[in-house]
Scaffold this motif. Structure first.
Motif, PDB file in Angstrom:
ATOM      1  N   PRO A 218      50.557 -47.718 -67.271  1.00  0.00           N
ATOM      2  CA  PRO A 218      51.027 -48.011 -65.914  1.00  0.00           C
ATOM      3  C   PRO A 218      49.835 -48.058 -64.959  1.00  0.00           C
ATOM      4  CG  PRO A 218      51.412 -45.720 -66.448  1.00  0.00           C
ATOM      5  CD  PRO A 218      50.902 -46.356 -67.705  1.00  0.00           C
ATOM      6  N   VAL A 219      49.841 -48.996 -64.035  1.00  0.00           N
ATOM      7  CA  VAL A 219      48.680 -49.164 -63.162  1.00  0.00           C
ATOM      8  C   VAL A 219      49.083 -49.304 -61.697  1.00  0.00           C
ATOM      9  CG1 VAL A 219      47.255 -50.216 -64.966  1.00  0.00           C
ATOM     10  CG2 VAL A 219      48.669 -51.678 -63.524  1.00  0.00           C
ATOM     11  N   ASP A 220      48.178 -48.877 -60.833  1.00  0.00           N
ATOM     12  CA  ASP A 220      48.298 -49.068 -59.389  1.00  0.00           C
ATOM     13  C   ASP A 220      47.277 -50.082 -58.893  1.00  0.00           C
ATOM     14  OD1 ASP A 220      50.232 -46.827 -58.948  1.00  0.00           O
ATOM     15  OD2 ASP A 220      48.530 -45.646 -59.672  1.00  0.00           O
ATOM     16  N   THR A 221      46.231 -50.297 -59.675  1.00  0.00           N
ATOM     17  CA  THR A 221      45.163 -51.215 -59.299  1.00  0.00           C
ATOM     18  C   THR A 221      44.589 -51.879 -60.541  1.00  0.00           C
ATOM     19  OG1 THR A 221      43.052 -51.429 -58.103  1.00  0.00           O
ATOM     20  CG2 THR A 221      43.408 -49.376 -59.312  1.00  0.00           C
ATOM     21  N   LEU A 222      44.181 -53.127 -60.394  1.00  0.00           N
ATOM     22  CA  LEU A 222      43.562 -53.879 -61.483  1.00  0.00           C
ATOM     23  C   LEU A 222      42.117 -54.193 -61.114  1.00  0.00           C
ATOM     24  CD1 LEU A 222      46.302 -56.534 -62.376  1.00  0.00           C
ATOM     25  CD2 LEU A 222      45.554 -54.636 -63.838  1.00  0.00           C
ATOM     26  N   CYS A 223      41.205 -53.971 -62.056  1.00  0.00           N
ATOM     27  CA  CYS A 223      39.801 -54.288 -61.829  1.00  0.00           C
ATOM     28  C   CYS A 223      39.510 -55.700 -62.328  1.00  0.00           C
ATOM     29  CB  CYS A 223      38.896 -53.288 -62.552  1.00  0.00           C
ATOM     30  SG  CYS A 223      37.134 -53.643 -62.320  1.00  0.00           S
ATOM     31  N   LEU A 224      38.875 -56.483 -61.468  1.00  0.00           N
ATOM     32  CA  LEU A 224      38.436 -57.829 -61.823  1.00  0.00           C
ATOM     33  C   LEU A 224      36.917 -57.836 -61.771  1.00  0.00           C
ATOM     34  CD1 LEU A 224      40.896 -59.874 -59.574  1.00  0.00           C
ATOM     35  CD2 LEU A 224      41.309 -58.912 -61.839  1.00  0.00           C
ATOM     36  N   HIS A 225      36.265 -57.960 -62.912  1.00  0.00           N
ATOM     37  CA  HIS A 225      34.806 -57.952 -62.923  1.00  0.00           C
ATOM     38  C   HIS A 225      34.266 -59.220 -62.278  1.00  0.00           C
ATOM     39  CE1 HIS A 225      35.203 -54.736 -66.082  1.00  0.00           C
ATOM     40  NE2 HIS A 225      34.309 -54.237 -65.270  1.00  0.00           N
ATOM     41  N   GLY A 226      33.270 -59.039 -61.433  1.00  0.00           N
ATOM     42  CA  GLY A 226      32.767 -60.171 -60.666  1.00  0.00           C
ATOM     43  C   GLY A 226      31.482 -60.777 -61.173  1.00  0.00           C
ATOM     44  N   ASP A 227      30.996 -60.331 -62.349  1.00  0.00           N
ATOM     45  CA  ASP A 227      29.704 -60.829 -62.817  1.00  0.00           C
ATOM     46  C   ASP A 227      29.814 -61.924 -63.872  1.00  0.00           C
ATOM     47  OD1 ASP A 227      30.801 -59.037 -64.574  1.00  0.00           O
ATOM     48  OD2 ASP A 227      28.932 -57.986 -65.034  1.00  0.00           O
ATOM     49  N   GLY A 228      31.015 -62.361 -64.207  1.00  0.00           N
ATOM     50  CA  GLY A 228      31.181 -63.435 -65.182  1.00  0.00           C
ATOM     51  C   GLY A 228      31.161 -64.795 -64.505  1.00  0.00           C
ATOM     52  N   PRO A 229      30.842 -65.863 -65.263  1.00  0.00           N
ATOM     53  CA  PRO A 229      30.759 -67.197 -64.663  1.00  0.00           C
ATOM     54  C   PRO A 229      32.088 -67.723 -64.143  1.00  0.00           C
ATOM     55  CG  PRO A 229      30.626 -67.317 -67.069  1.00  0.00           C
ATOM     56  CD  PRO A 229      30.510 -65.876 -66.700  1.00  0.00           C
ATOM     57  N   ASP A 230      33.201 -67.227 -64.698  1.00  0.00           N
ATOM     58  CA  ASP A 230      34.524 -67.705 -64.289  1.00  0.00           C
ATOM     59  C   ASP A 230      35.291 -66.657 -63.492  1.00  0.00           C
ATOM     60  OD1 ASP A 230      34.129 -70.125 -65.733  1.00  0.00           O
ATOM     61  OD2 ASP A 230      34.659 -69.080 -67.589  1.00  0.00           O
ATOM     62  N   ALA A 231      34.583 -65.691 -62.905  1.00  0.00           N
ATOM     63  CA  ALA A 231      35.239 -64.570 -62.235  1.00  0.00           C
ATOM     64  C   ALA A 231      36.150 -65.022 -61.099  1.00  0.00           C
ATOM     65  CB  ALA A 231      34.190 -63.591 -61.705  1.00  0.00           C
ATOM     66  N   THR A 232      35.679 -65.912 -60.257  1.00  0.00           N
ATOM     67  CA  THR A 232      36.487 -66.318 -59.112  1.00  0.00           C
ATOM     68  C   THR A 232      37.668 -67.181 -59.535  1.00  0.00           C
ATOM     69  OG1 THR A 232      34.990 -68.177 -58.686  1.00  0.00           O
ATOM     70  CG2 THR A 232      34.579 -66.127 -57.496  1.00  0.00           C
ATOM     71  N   ALA A 233      37.456 -68.043 -60.513  1.00  0.00           N
ATOM     72  CA  ALA A 233      38.562 -68.886 -61.001  1.00  0.00           C
ATOM     73  C   ALA A 233      39.649 -68.010 -61.602  1.00  0.00           C
ATOM     74  CB  ALA A 233      38.053 -69.889 -62.029  1.00  0.00           C
ATOM     75  N   PHE A 234      39.243 -66.966 -62.330  1.00  0.00           N
ATOM     76  CA  PHE A 234      40.221 -66.057 -62.914  1.00  0.00           C
ATOM     77  C   PHE A 234      40.976 -65.297 -61.834  1.00  0.00           C
ATOM     78  CE2 PHE A 234      41.156 -61.659 -64.240  1.00  0.00           C
ATOM     79  CZ  PHE A 234      42.178 -61.947 -65.135  1.00  0.00           C
ATOM     80  N   ALA A 235      40.260 -64.826 -60.809  1.00  0.00           N
ATOM     81  CA  ALA A 235      40.909 -64.088 -59.722  1.00  0.00           C
ATOM     82  C   ALA A 235      41.954 -64.956 -59.035  1.00  0.00           C
ATOM     83  CB  ALA A 235      39.867 -63.603 -58.721  1.00  0.00           C
ATOM     84  N   ARG A 236      41.628 -66.212 -58.802  1.00  0.00           N
ATOM     85  CA  ARG A 236      42.592 -67.117 -58.170  1.00  0.00           C
ATOM     86  C   ARG A 236      43.808 -67.323 -59.071  1.00  0.00           C
ATOM     87  NH1 ARG A 236      37.725 -70.022 -56.617  1.00  0.00           N
ATOM     88  NH2 ARG A 236      37.417 -69.830 -54.366  1.00  0.00           N
ATOM     89  N   ARG A 237      43.574 -67.493 -60.346  1.00  0.00           N
ATOM     90  CA  ARG A 237      44.672 -67.713 -61.285  1.00  0.00           C
ATOM     91  C   ARG A 237      45.585 -66.499 -61.342  1.00  0.00           C
ATOM     92  NH1 ARG A 237      44.016 -69.921 -67.511  1.00  0.00           N
ATOM     93  NH2 ARG A 237      46.187 -69.659 -68.153  1.00  0.00           N
ATOM     94  N   LEU A 238      45.004 -65.305 -61.381  1.00  0.00           N
ATOM     95  CA  LEU A 238      45.805 -64.090 -61.442  1.00  0.00           C
ATOM     96  C   LEU A 238      46.636 -63.926 -60.175  1.00  0.00           C
ATOM     97  CD1 LEU A 238      46.673 -61.501 -62.821  1.00  0.00           C
ATOM     98  CD2 LEU A 238      44.633 -60.382 -61.903  1.00  0.00           C
TER      99      LEU A 238
END
Length: 265
Positions: A218-238
Protein backbone atom coordinates in the motif's frame (compact mmCIF):
# COMPACT_ATOMS: atom_id res chain seq x y z
CA UNK A 1 -7.46 1.59 -2.67
CA UNK A 2 -5.86 5.04 -2.75
CA UNK A 3 -7.94 7.62 -4.62
CA UNK A 4 -5.37 10.34 -4.05
CA UNK A 5 -1.64 9.84 -4.54
CA UNK A 6 1.46 11.99 -4.23
CA UNK A 7 4.09 11.86 -6.97
CA UNK A 8 7.62 12.59 -5.78
CA UNK A 9 11.00 12.85 -7.48
CA UNK A 10 14.59 13.05 -6.22
CA UNK A 11 15.85 16.41 -7.49
CA UNK A 12 18.68 18.88 -7.06
CA UNK A 13 21.30 16.21 -7.66
CA UNK A 14 23.54 18.29 -9.92
CA UNK A 15 26.86 19.58 -8.60
CA UNK A 16 28.85 22.56 -9.82
CA UNK A 17 29.03 22.40 -13.64
CA UNK A 18 27.88 18.76 -13.67
CA UNK A 19 24.22 18.43 -14.56
CA UNK A 20 21.94 15.54 -13.66
CA UNK A 21 18.27 14.92 -14.29
CA UNK A 22 15.44 16.92 -15.87
CA UNK A 23 14.44 18.91 -12.81
CA UNK A 24 12.69 21.84 -14.44
CA UNK A 25 10.38 19.62 -16.51
CA UNK A 26 9.69 17.17 -13.70
CA UNK A 27 8.70 20.00 -11.40
CA UNK A 28 5.74 20.57 -13.72
CA UNK A 29 4.62 16.96 -13.27
CA UNK A 30 5.29 15.93 -9.64
CA UNK A 31 3.69 17.17 -6.44
CA UNK A 32 6.63 16.69 -4.05
CA UNK A 33 10.38 17.23 -4.49
CA UNK A 34 13.03 15.40 -2.47
CA UNK A 35 15.98 17.77 -2.70
CA UNK A 36 19.57 16.61 -2.20
CA UNK A 37 21.23 18.28 0.77
CA UNK A 38 24.89 18.16 -0.26
CA UNK A 39 26.07 14.85 1.16
CA UNK A 40 25.54 12.64 -1.90
CA UNK A 41 24.84 15.35 -4.48
CA UNK A 42 23.87 18.98 -4.75
CA UNK A 43 25.63 22.09 -3.51
CA UNK A 44 24.42 25.39 -2.04
CA UNK A 45 23.76 26.94 -5.45
CA UNK A 46 21.90 23.87 -6.73
CA UNK A 47 19.89 23.63 -3.51
CA UNK A 48 18.88 27.29 -3.70
CA UNK A 49 17.83 27.08 -7.35
CA UNK A 50 15.94 23.80 -6.96
CA UNK A 51 14.04 25.13 -3.95
CA UNK A 52 13.23 28.35 -5.84
CA UNK A 53 11.88 26.41 -8.81
CA UNK A 54 9.82 24.08 -6.61
CA UNK A 55 8.29 26.95 -4.65
CA UNK A 56 7.44 28.83 -7.85
CA UNK A 57 5.56 25.77 -9.12
CA UNK A 58 3.77 24.98 -5.88
CA UNK A 59 5.63 21.69 -5.38
CA UNK A 60 6.04 20.51 -1.78
CA UNK A 61 9.59 20.63 -0.43
CA UNK A 62 11.30 17.64 1.13
CA UNK A 63 14.81 17.09 2.47
CA UNK A 64 16.66 14.17 0.88
CA UNK A 65 19.48 13.46 3.37
CA UNK A 66 22.17 10.91 2.63
CA UNK A 67 25.17 9.21 4.08
CA UNK A 68 28.34 11.28 3.46
CA UNK A 69 29.30 9.57 0.20
CA UNK A 70 29.67 11.84 -2.83
CA UNK A 71 31.85 9.43 -4.81
CA UNK A 72 29.37 6.60 -4.35
CA UNK A 73 26.33 8.88 -4.83
CA UNK A 74 25.15 7.86 -1.36
CA UNK A 75 24.52 4.28 -2.42
CA UNK A 76 27.23 2.57 -0.35
CA UNK A 77 26.31 1.25 3.09
CA UNK A 78 28.21 2.67 6.07
CA UNK A 79 28.50 1.49 9.67
CA UNK A 80 27.78 4.63 11.70
CA UNK A 81 26.60 5.06 15.28
CA UNK A 82 22.95 6.09 15.81
CA UNK A 83 24.05 9.46 17.20
CA UNK A 84 26.14 10.06 14.08
CA UNK A 85 23.15 9.22 11.88
CA UNK A 86 20.88 11.52 13.87
CA UNK A 87 23.32 14.41 13.64
CA UNK A 88 24.12 14.12 9.95
CA UNK A 89 20.40 13.87 9.10
CA UNK A 90 19.56 16.84 11.34
CA UNK A 91 22.37 18.84 9.72
CA UNK A 92 21.01 18.23 6.24
CA UNK A 93 17.37 18.92 7.14
CA UNK A 94 18.44 22.21 8.66
CA UNK A 95 20.42 23.19 5.57
CA UNK A 96 17.51 22.62 3.21
CA UNK A 97 15.03 24.26 5.58
CA UNK A 98 17.16 27.38 5.46
CA UNK A 99 16.85 27.59 1.69
CA UNK A 100 13.13 26.84 1.92
CA UNK A 101 12.60 29.71 4.36
CA UNK A 102 14.66 32.10 2.23
CA UNK A 103 12.51 31.24 -0.80
CA UNK A 104 9.24 31.77 1.08
CA UNK A 105 8.48 28.06 1.37
CA UNK A 106 8.48 25.47 4.11
CA UNK A 107 9.79 21.97 4.55
CA UNK A 108 7.01 19.35 4.36
CA UNK A 109 8.73 15.97 4.47
CA UNK A 110 11.96 14.03 4.86
CA UNK A 111 12.93 11.10 2.65
CA UNK A 112 16.35 9.46 3.17
CA UNK A 113 18.41 8.73 0.07
CA UNK A 114 20.11 5.60 -1.22
CA UNK A 115 21.89 3.46 1.33
CA UNK A 116 20.54 5.54 4.21
CA UNK A 117 17.00 4.77 3.01
CA UNK A 118 17.72 1.06 2.58
CA UNK A 119 19.59 0.66 5.86
CA UNK A 120 16.99 2.58 7.86
CA UNK A 121 14.24 0.48 6.30
CA UNK A 122 15.78 -2.74 7.62
CA UNK A 123 17.72 -1.59 10.72
CA UNK A 124 15.63 -0.46 13.69
CA UNK A 125 18.41 1.55 15.36
CA UNK A 126 19.20 3.48 12.20
CA UNK A 127 15.50 4.06 11.55
CA UNK A 128 15.06 5.43 15.06
CA UNK A 129 18.00 7.79 14.53
CA UNK A 130 16.54 9.16 11.28
CA UNK A 131 13.10 9.58 12.85
CA UNK A 132 14.59 11.26 15.91
CA UNK A 133 16.37 13.81 13.71
CA UNK A 134 13.19 14.67 11.81
CA UNK A 135 11.16 14.89 15.04
CA UNK A 136 13.79 17.06 16.72
CA UNK A 137 13.71 19.54 13.85
CA UNK A 138 9.95 19.74 13.37
CA UNK A 139 7.24 17.46 14.74
CA UNK A 140 5.04 18.40 11.78
CA UNK A 141 7.35 16.84 9.19
CA UNK A 142 6.18 13.76 7.28
CA UNK A 143 8.67 10.88 7.19
CA UNK A 144 8.73 8.91 3.94
CA UNK A 145 9.70 5.22 3.84
CA UNK A 146 8.73 1.81 2.48
CA UNK A 147 5.50 0.20 3.67
CA UNK A 148 6.06 -2.20 6.56
CA UNK A 149 9.60 -0.94 7.20
CA UNK A 150 11.42 -0.02 10.39
CA UNK A 151 11.64 3.52 9.02
CA UNK A 152 7.86 3.93 8.89
CA UNK A 153 7.37 2.33 12.31
CA UNK A 154 10.08 4.52 13.85
CA UNK A 155 8.39 7.63 12.50
CA UNK A 156 5.06 6.60 13.99
CA UNK A 157 6.72 5.77 17.31
CA UNK A 158 7.93 9.35 17.74
CA UNK A 159 4.62 10.83 16.64
CA UNK A 160 5.41 11.82 13.08
CA UNK A 161 2.99 11.43 10.19
CA UNK A 162 4.44 8.85 7.81
CA UNK A 163 3.96 8.24 4.10
CA UNK A 164 4.49 4.83 2.56
CA UNK A 165 6.44 5.00 -0.67
CA UNK A 166 6.37 2.82 -3.76
CA UNK A 167 8.68 2.85 -6.77
CA UNK A 168 7.23 2.68 -10.24
CA UNK A 169 10.49 1.82 -11.99
CA UNK A 170 12.25 -0.43 -9.46
CA UNK A 171 11.79 -4.18 -9.07
CA UNK A 172 10.99 -5.70 -5.70
CA UNK A 173 12.22 -8.77 -3.86
CA UNK A 174 9.77 -11.27 -2.25
CA UNK A 175 10.43 -9.71 1.19
CA UNK A 176 9.24 -6.32 -0.03
CA UNK A 177 12.68 -4.73 -0.33
CA UNK A 178 13.94 -3.13 -3.52
CA UNK A 179 16.03 -5.28 -5.83
CA UNK A 180 19.67 -4.16 -5.35
CA UNK A 181 20.96 -1.87 -8.06
CA UNK A 182 23.90 -4.25 -8.48
CA UNK A 183 21.53 -6.59 -10.33
CA UNK A 184 21.05 -5.93 -14.05
CA UNK A 185 17.27 -6.24 -13.72
CA UNK A 186 16.90 -3.82 -10.79
CA UNK A 187 15.30 -1.14 -12.95
CA UNK A 188 12.12 -1.44 -15.00
CA UNK A 189 12.98 0.13 -18.33
CA UNK A 190 9.73 -0.58 -20.21
CA UNK A 191 7.33 2.34 -19.53
CA UNK A 192 4.17 0.22 -19.84
CA UNK A 193 5.46 -2.21 -17.22
CA UNK A 194 6.40 0.61 -14.85
CA UNK A 195 2.97 2.23 -15.25
CA UNK A 196 1.27 -1.10 -14.57
CA UNK A 197 3.36 -1.60 -11.42
CA UNK A 198 2.52 1.89 -10.18
CA UNK A 199 -1.21 1.39 -10.77
CA UNK A 200 -1.11 -1.96 -8.97
CA UNK A 201 0.29 -0.31 -5.86
CA UNK A 202 -2.16 2.60 -5.96
CA UNK A 203 -5.31 0.68 -6.89
CA UNK A 204 -4.77 -2.71 -5.24
CA UNK A 205 -2.04 -2.06 -2.69
CA UNK A 206 0.18 -4.80 -4.07
CA UNK A 207 3.21 -5.38 -6.27
CA UNK A 208 4.61 -8.41 -8.07
CA UNK A 209 8.12 -9.25 -6.91
CA UNK A 210 10.93 -10.25 -9.23
CA UNK A 211 10.18 -13.96 -8.72
CA UNK A 212 6.46 -13.54 -9.43
CA UNK A 213 5.31 -13.40 -5.80
CA UNK A 214 2.49 -10.92 -5.19
CA UNK A 215 3.19 -8.96 -2.02
CA UNK A 216 1.27 -6.22 -0.15
CA UNK A 217 2.49 -2.72 -1.01
CA UNK A 218 0.00 0.00 0.00
CA UNK A 219 1.35 3.43 -0.88
CA UNK A 220 0.75 7.11 -0.17
CA UNK A 221 3.40 8.38 -2.57
CA UNK A 222 5.11 7.13 -5.73
CA UNK A 223 8.73 7.92 -6.57
CA UNK A 224 9.51 8.81 -10.18
CA UNK A 225 13.24 8.80 -10.86
CA UNK A 226 14.28 11.83 -12.85
CA UNK A 227 17.66 10.74 -14.18
CA UNK A 228 16.49 8.45 -17.00
CA UNK A 229 16.21 9.59 -20.63
CA UNK A 230 12.44 8.96 -20.68
CA UNK A 231 11.68 10.27 -17.18
CA UNK A 232 9.42 13.13 -18.21
CA UNK A 233 7.56 11.12 -20.85
CA UNK A 234 6.89 8.43 -18.24
CA UNK A 235 5.69 10.99 -15.68
CA UNK A 236 3.23 12.42 -18.20
CA UNK A 237 1.97 8.96 -19.12
CA UNK A 238 1.46 7.98 -15.49
CA UNK A 239 -0.44 11.19 -14.71
CA UNK A 240 -2.71 10.53 -17.69
CA UNK A 241 -3.37 6.96 -16.55
CA UNK A 242 -4.15 8.10 -13.01
CA UNK A 243 -6.55 10.78 -14.23
CA UNK A 244 -8.37 8.30 -16.46
CA UNK A 245 -8.97 6.11 -13.38
CA UNK A 246 -10.27 8.99 -11.29
CA UNK A 247 -7.21 9.05 -9.04
CA UNK A 248 -6.27 12.56 -7.91
CA UNK A 249 -2.68 13.73 -7.53
CA UNK A 250 -1.84 15.87 -4.50
CA UNK A 251 1.21 16.62 -2.37
CA UNK A 252 1.61 14.97 1.02
CA UNK A 253 1.36 18.32 2.77
CA UNK A 254 -2.06 18.92 1.25
CA UNK A 255 -3.50 15.85 2.97
CA UNK A 256 -4.22 15.64 6.72
CA UNK A 257 -1.99 13.26 8.75
CA UNK A 258 -4.90 10.87 9.32
CA UNK A 259 -5.06 10.35 5.55
CA UNK A 260 -2.10 8.02 5.94
CA UNK A 261 -2.89 4.53 7.19
CA UNK A 262 -1.18 3.29 10.33
CA UNK A 263 1.27 0.45 9.89
CA UNK A 264 0.58 -2.83 11.64
CA UNK A 265 3.06 -5.24 13.19
Amino acid sequence: MARTIDLNADLGESFGPWRMGQDEILLELVTSANIACGFHAGDPDVMAETVRLAVSRGVALGAHPSLPDRQGFGRRAMALRPDEIRNLVLYQIGALAGFARAAGGRLVHVKPHGALYSQAASDAAMAEAVAAAARAFDANLILVGPAGSHLVRAGEAVGLAVAREGFADRRYEPDGTLTPRSRPDALIEEPAEAVAQALGMVERGEVTARDGTVIPMPVDTLCLHGDGPDATAFARRLRTELAERGIAVAALGERPPNAFSRESG
